[in-house]
Design a protein around this motif. Structure first.
Motif, short mmCIF file in Angstrom:
data_model
loop_
_atom_site.label_atom_id
_atom_site.label_comp_id
_atom_site.label_asym_id
_atom_site.label_seq_id
_atom_site.Cartn_x
_atom_site.Cartn_y
_atom_site.Cartn_z
N ILE A 182 42.11 72.97 79.27
CA ILE A 182 41.13 74.05 79.27
C ILE A 182 40.82 74.45 77.83
O ILE A 182 41.73 74.65 77.03
N GLU A 183 39.53 74.56 77.53
CA GLU A 183 39.14 75.04 76.21
C GLU A 183 39.48 76.53 76.15
O GLU A 183 38.86 77.36 76.83
N THR A 184 40.45 76.88 75.33
CA THR A 184 41.11 78.18 75.44
C THR A 184 40.41 79.28 74.67
O THR A 184 40.58 80.46 74.99
N ARG A 185 39.59 78.94 73.69
CA ARG A 185 38.80 79.99 73.03
C ARG A 185 37.87 80.65 74.06
O ARG A 185 37.82 81.87 74.19
N ASP A 186 37.14 79.81 74.80
CA ASP A 186 36.25 80.32 75.83
C ASP A 186 37.03 81.06 76.91
O ASP A 186 36.61 82.12 77.38
N LEU A 187 38.18 80.52 77.30
CA LEU A 187 39.01 81.17 78.32
C LEU A 187 39.38 82.59 77.91
O LEU A 187 39.29 83.53 78.71
N CYS A 188 39.79 82.76 76.67
CA CYS A 188 40.24 84.08 76.20
C CYS A 188 39.07 85.05 76.10
O CYS A 188 39.23 86.24 76.41
N TYR A 189 37.90 84.57 75.69
CA TYR A 189 36.74 85.44 75.65
C TYR A 189 36.30 85.85 77.06
O TYR A 189 35.84 86.98 77.27
N ARG A 190 36.43 84.94 78.00
CA ARG A 190 36.12 85.30 79.39
C ARG A 190 37.05 86.42 79.87
O ARG A 190 36.62 87.39 80.51
N TYR A 191 38.32 86.28 79.55
CA TYR A 191 39.31 87.27 79.98
C TYR A 191 39.04 88.64 79.35
O TYR A 191 39.01 89.66 80.04
N THR A 192 38.84 88.67 78.02
CA THR A 192 38.65 89.97 77.37
C THR A 192 37.29 90.58 77.74
O THR A 192 37.17 91.81 77.80
N GLY A 202 33.09 100.19 83.50
CA GLY A 202 33.35 100.19 84.94
C GLY A 202 32.56 99.14 85.69
O GLY A 202 32.23 99.31 86.86
N ILE A 203 32.26 97.99 85.01
CA ILE A 203 31.46 96.94 85.65
C ILE A 203 32.30 95.68 85.84
O ILE A 203 33.33 95.49 85.19
N ASP A 204 31.84 94.83 86.74
CA ASP A 204 32.39 93.49 86.87
C ASP A 204 31.57 92.59 85.94
O ASP A 204 30.41 92.30 86.21
N ALA A 205 32.20 92.16 84.84
CA ALA A 205 31.47 91.36 83.85
C ALA A 205 31.10 89.99 84.38
O ALA A 205 30.24 89.32 83.81
N GLY A 206 31.75 89.53 85.45
CA GLY A 206 31.43 88.24 86.04
C GLY A 206 31.91 87.05 85.25
O GLY A 206 31.59 85.91 85.59
N SER A 207 32.72 87.27 84.21
CA SER A 207 33.13 86.15 83.35
C SER A 207 34.28 85.35 83.93
O SER A 207 34.51 84.21 83.51
N LEU A 208 35.01 85.91 84.90
CA LEU A 208 36.12 85.18 85.53
C LEU A 208 35.87 84.89 87.00
O LEU A 208 36.67 84.18 87.63
N SER A 209 34.79 85.42 87.54
CA SER A 209 34.54 85.23 88.96
C SER A 209 33.54 84.12 89.25
O SER A 209 33.48 83.61 90.37
N SER A 217 25.99 87.07 81.79
CA SER A 217 25.10 87.68 80.79
C SER A 217 25.89 88.62 79.89
O SER A 217 25.63 88.69 78.67
N PHE A 218 26.88 89.34 80.44
CA PHE A 218 27.66 90.26 79.62
C PHE A 218 28.46 89.49 78.57
O PHE A 218 28.49 89.87 77.39
N GLN A 219 29.11 88.40 78.97
CA GLN A 219 29.87 87.61 78.01
C GLN A 219 28.94 87.00 76.96
O GLN A 219 29.26 86.99 75.77
N ARG A 220 27.79 86.51 77.40
CA ARG A 220 26.86 85.86 76.47
C ARG A 220 26.35 86.87 75.44
O ARG A 220 26.33 86.57 74.24
N SER A 258 20.85 93.31 70.91
CA SER A 258 22.14 93.79 71.40
C SER A 258 22.16 95.30 71.51
O SER A 258 22.74 95.86 72.46
N ASN A 259 21.51 96.00 70.58
CA ASN A 259 21.43 97.46 70.68
C ASN A 259 20.77 97.88 71.99
O ASN A 259 21.24 98.78 72.69
N ASP A 260 19.68 97.21 72.33
CA ASP A 260 18.96 97.54 73.57
C ASP A 260 19.81 97.24 74.79
O ASP A 260 19.82 98.01 75.76
N PHE A 261 20.54 96.12 74.75
CA PHE A 261 21.37 95.72 75.89
C PHE A 261 22.46 96.75 76.15
O PHE A 261 22.65 97.21 77.28
N TYR A 262 23.19 97.14 75.10
CA TYR A 262 24.31 98.06 75.30
C TYR A 262 23.85 99.49 75.54
O TYR A 262 24.55 100.26 76.20
#
Length: 510
Positions: A182-192, A202-209, A217-220, A258-262
């Motif tokens: 497993i490419e672990t850099r991506d894995l760790c970013y998905r987790y965090t 309070g959202i489901d970022a969808g990065s692990l599901s 989109s949140f991770q990206r 990114s300002n607009d997104f957050y």
């Protein structure tokens, strides 16, 4: 004709002379004040790596550090044309960060956003890391109140759930790709991303599901946001040569996209929470709602949220994948850590917040990994009021307000005077609470020290500890290739290339 050519050549000569004088005007500054000076390597100062040339800022610091360490407590250097003090003695580093904090209250990053204020880079200007004076103190107090041990304990279920999602994702990844690499850099970013999306908004970022082949989109957005911010640091580090360019070119750390997104994410999350959805949760959004009730603006809330995201998403992920990479080449230490984890887990694989933070060997391994990699490789403080430095041998240096002081944490962490065999992973260095002693001595500065110690330290450690707990209780980790370190981010040392690690399910005896 010849007169015209002569005038042109004379003009060019004068222009070059003017530029030369401008760049070198201060190069005698420290000699006049009795401080040993590391001779500027170029017209652009002591750190040519800021402008390319095959080196990096941290490597340039290292060359000076290795030349003068043990001989001087500090030497004079130049950040482009600006006089700077490079600390060589860890006790002096402790003095700057802690005992004389009021004399060095601000950081160099706070000077990088004075041109931004409330127009185009308003959220970075609200981050304590980029703030100065009383603004820094207020923002740190307001934001840090949501990251206390009691707050994190109340939100602990978020990390328990995210940890389970992590190992489920890993197993799904192995099955779908028919490979346990497993490419672990991506894995760790998905987790965090998953943990921080849940904790902050309070959202489901969808990065692990989702599918291993998809990026939410949140991770990206978070990856693009933090990449732009960190890669902007080298550009800002060059600007002391002509600070006006920051305003002329409207330099910024955070993009408008990114300002607009957050902004939208925070506004929507706040409205949803105000409607009663998730009102019982003790997460960071609940803290933001309390700040709003006390008069904080929506922009203030976004600024606080992004401050936590910076530490909890990017830095935590970097610490985590570096540590997994290191453990992948250290089977003996990995097995010892796994034994501690399995002994602490109850029959239902549950562990409390207090138990997780009381695992001694886990703490030792994290401290040693952070010492070795140093994701923050240096700190630069600004003198905020007249003070002095004892150089030894009855020499006292007067330091004027505005002078910057560099603390080379990466070099201190790799100095064999303080850490014998510094390139070896030896967690036992930090046995019996030695980490706090190393920090007091100024030798261990993974999070900095003093009042400006990393605001997100606790949430970052919780991220890392939960991930290690879940991964090592289920998988054996092995390196598949050796990677080199570089400091392209402008802040610390990071692994180069894909971090491909092999994860093998372990069989536990009944």
């Amino acid at each position: 004709m010849w007169t015209l050519i002569g005038l042109l050549l004379g003009t060019v000569h004068v222009a070059f002379a003017a530029v030369y004088l401008y760049l070198t005007w201060f190069h005698g500054y420290w000699t006049k004040r009795g401080l040993v000076t590391a001779k500027p390597l170029t017209l652009l100062g002591s750190y040519p790596g800021l402008f390319g040339g095959g080196s990096s800022f941290i490597e340039d610091i290292g060359k000076i550090y290795n030349k003068y360490k043990g001989k001087q407590r500090a030497v004079g250097t130049f950040l482009t044309r600006k006089p700077q003090i490079l600390v060589l003695d860890p006790q002096l580093a402790h003095e700057v960060l802690v005992t004389k904090f009021s004399d060095y209250r601000d950081t160099v990053t706070s000077s990088y956003v004075t041109h931004s204020k409330d127009d185009y880079d308003k959220y970075v200007a609200r981050n304590p890391f980029f703030s100065a004076g009383d603004e820094w103190k207020k923002r740190r107090t307001d934001g840090g109140a949501g990251l206390t041990p009691n707050r994190l304990k109340q939100a602990y279920a978020i990390w328990e759930q995210t940890g389970e999602m992590l190992v489920n994702y890993m197993q799904r990844c192995i099955e779908e790709r028919h490979s346990n690499i497993i490419e672990t850099r991506d894995l760790c970013y998905r987790y965090t991303a998953q943990a921080m999306g849940d904790f902050i908004w309070g959202i489901d970022a969808g990065s692990l599901s989702g599918s291993p082949n998809e990026t939410s989109s949140f991770q990206r957005f978070s990856m693009n946001w933090v990449s732009h911010a960190f890669l902007s640091m080298p550009r800002f580090n060059r600007t002391p040569i002509a600070p006006i360019v920051r305003k002329l070119f409207r330099m910024r750390f955070f993009t408008q996209e990114s300002n607009d997104f957050y902004l939208k994410l925070t506004r929507d999350a706040a409205k949803l929470r105000q409607s009663g959805c998730g009102g019982e949760r003790s997460d960071y959004l609940a803290h933001l709602m309390q700040l709003q009730e006390k008069g904080a603006s929506l922009d203030d809330l976004v600024g606080h949220a992004l401050t936590v995201l910076m530490d909890g998403f990017e830095t935590s992920a970097a610490v985590l994948y570096h540590m997994l990479y290191t453990l992948g080449a250290c089977p003996e230490q990995q097995e010892k850590l796994r034994s501690e984890i399995l002994n602490a887990l109850a029959a239902d694989k549950h562990i409390s917040y207090e138990q997780l933070n009381a695992l001694p060997y886990l703490d030792q391994c994290i401290n040693e990994s952070m010492r070795m990699t140093s994701v923050i490789g240096f700190f630069i403080k600004i003198c905020t009021r007249p003070t002095t430095i004892d150089l030894g041998n009855d020499k006292i240096l007067k330091v004027e307000p505005g002078i910057t002081v560099a603390i080379p944490s990466y070099q201190l962490h790799h100095d064999e005077t303080y850490f014998p065999q510094p390139d070896e992973f030896r967690p036992e260095r930090f046995d019996n609470g030695a980490a706090s002693e190393f920090t007091k001595r100024g030798c261990l500065l993974a999070f900095g020290d003093g009042p400006r110690i990393c605001l997100g330290m606790r949430v970052g450690l919780l991220n890392v500890k939960m991930a290690l707990l879940r991964i090592l209780s289920e998988f054996k980790v092995e390196q598949t290739k050796k990677l080199s370190l570089s400091s392209d981010s402008g802040l610390g040392m990071y692994l180069n290339g894909d971090v491909d690690l092999r994860y093998t399910r372990i069989k536990l005896s009944k």
